[in-house]
Write a protein that holds these residues in place. Structure first.
Motif, PDB file in Angstrom:
ATOM      1  N   ALA A   8       0.864  -1.184   0.000  1.00 51.84           N
ATOM      2  CA  ALA A   8       0.000   0.000   0.000  1.00 51.84           C
ATOM      3  C   ALA A   8       0.898   1.231   0.000  1.00 51.84           C
ATOM      4  O   ALA A   8       2.107   1.146   0.231  1.00 51.84           O
ATOM      5  N   ASP A   9       0.331   2.399  -0.271  1.00 52.86           N
ATOM      6  CA  ASP A   9       1.115   3.629  -0.220  1.00 52.86           C
ATOM      7  C   ASP A   9       1.696   3.814   1.182  1.00 52.86           C
ATOM      8  O   ASP A   9       1.070   3.444   2.185  1.00 52.86           O
ATOM      9  N   THR A  34       3.912   7.525  -3.222  1.00 50.37           N
ATOM     10  CA  THR A  34       3.082   6.371  -3.495  1.00 50.37           C
ATOM     11  C   THR A  34       3.945   5.119  -3.586  1.00 50.37           C
ATOM     12  O   THR A  34       5.155   5.189  -3.823  1.00 50.37           O
ATOM     13  N   ARG A  75      -5.455   6.447   1.618  1.00 50.01           N
ATOM     14  CA  ARG A  75      -5.530   7.762   0.966  1.00 50.01           C
ATOM     15  C   ARG A  75      -6.576   8.650   1.631  1.00 50.01           C
ATOM     16  O   ARG A  75      -6.398   9.869   1.730  1.00 50.01           O
ATOM     17  N   ASN A  88      -5.548   0.371   0.302  1.00 48.62           N
ATOM     18  CA  ASN A  88      -4.883   1.580  -0.172  1.00 48.62           C
ATOM     19  C   ASN A  88      -5.845   2.753  -0.288  1.00 48.62           C
ATOM     20  O   ASN A  88      -5.494   3.899   0.004  1.00 48.62           O
ATOM     21  N   ARG A 117      -5.279  -5.309  -1.272  1.00 50.48           N
ATOM     22  CA  ARG A 117      -4.341  -4.186  -1.244  1.00 50.48           C
ATOM     23  C   ARG A 117      -4.990  -2.915  -1.766  1.00 50.48           C
ATOM     24  O   ARG A 117      -4.844  -1.845  -1.187  1.00 50.48           O
ATOM     25  N   ASP A 118      -5.746  -3.028  -2.862  1.00 51.92           N
ATOM     26  CA  ASP A 118      -6.369  -1.843  -3.446  1.00 51.92           C
ATOM     27  C   ASP A 118      -7.411  -1.242  -2.506  1.00 51.92           C
ATOM     28  O   ASP A 118      -7.506  -0.009  -2.362  1.00 51.92           O
TER      29      ASP A 118
END
Length: 307
Positions: A144-145, A301, A273, A269, A265-266
């Protein structure tokens, strides 16, 4: 050799906060190795380097608990006196998983060097240990970021009699240096031609400095600062920006996921954010109890750090 770093916006340019430049500097080479597959969950892994979507998030919602791999490194991740996951990364994970419909997290403690193999072996669902993001590790896991950007510092004897300031000062003075197992700082020091005594963690490093076995122990600024609290025989140096091959080496850490679990993960993430929105206000509220400040916030990122 790592590719040349590429410069991009500072926090002050992108958000009006902070002043530290950001870079795609390659950091410590990741831990290699594949563990055997665990019994829990799906036993199939994608071919090396191949990313898949996965359905782990749905399974975690059904289970109600996410297993988070942590290493004993306050303030990033550790087990507190109540046997619960504590630290910057578990605190963020607890908030995000609850928002994703997973109300509980279960800590799985392990050595830092065993985090990636343990994740690949499905001993836990994510790495929640503030792991530095770099291209080598990005070949093994999805990140992740990053949720922080960190400077380095040394533990030295009280009064800093050797005048330690950075890696070059260690090299020039011929001093004995120690660092932690799988710490990025080991690679930084070795890039300066310094032999490093690798110890289990910052507590062992503090003892080594106190006993005169080494002249200094290096780690992240926040790690060593917390380690010396209440100590009279040792102190920390001023934090400094490590430089490798003439370029700044930026240490930005985040959560790691199996290559087979891009969907999780998305989703994770996206929540990271959201926490960073509005001047990092919500993220800071979560991590401030562990000593993190606006100076450690970053808009880097994972994609930039993995390039």
């Amino acid at each position: 050799m790592a590719p040349p770093p590429r410069k991009f916006q500072t926090l002050s340019e992108s958000s009006g906060i902070g002043s530290r430049p950001l870079s795609r500097r390659a950091l410590l080479g990741g831990v290699a190795g594949l563990g055997i597959l665990g019994a829990a969950g799906c036993s199939r892994m994608p071919p090396p380097g191949e990313v898949e979507g996965g359905n782990l998030l749905e399974r975690l919602r059904d289970r109600g608990t996410a297993r988070v791999g942590i290493a004993s490194e306050p303030p990033f991740g550790y087990i507190n006196s109540e046997g619960e996951a504590a630290g910057e990364a578990p605190a963020i994970a607890r908030v995000i998983f609850e928002r994703l419909g997973v109300p509980n997290i279960e800590p799985v403690p392990t050595e830092f060097s065993a985090l990636i193999p343990g994740l690949q072996a499905q001993q836990f669902d994510i790495v929640s240990a503030g792991m530095y993001i770099n291209p080598t590790r990005c070949e093994q896991v999805l990140f992740a970021d990053p949720d922080y950007l960190m400077l380095d510092a040394f533990i030295v004897p009280a009064g800093n009699p050797a005048g330690v300031t950075d890696y070059q000062s260690i090299k020039d003075k011929g001093l004995e240096l120690a660092s932690g197992e799988a710490y990025a700082q080991v690679a930084y020091a070795e890039a300066h031609g310094i032999d490093v005594l690798v110890l289990p963690d910052q507590v062992a490093g503090l003892d080594a400095v106190s006993q005169g076995r080494v002249d200094a122990f290096v780690g992240t600024n926040i790690t060593v600062r917390r380690a010396v609290e209440g100590q009279s025989q040792v102190e920390t140096t001023e934090p400094f920006q490590p430089v490798v091959d003439g370029e700044p080496a930026y240490g930005a850490g985040g959560f790691a996921f199996r290559l087979s679990e891009k969907n999780l993960r998305d989703a994770f993430n996206e929540e990271i954010r959201k926490l960073k929105a509005n001047g990092y206000e919500e993220l800071l509220e979560i991590v401030r109890p562990y000593g993190f400040t606006i100076e450690e916030m970053t808009d880097l990122t994972a994609e930039e750090l993995c390039s």
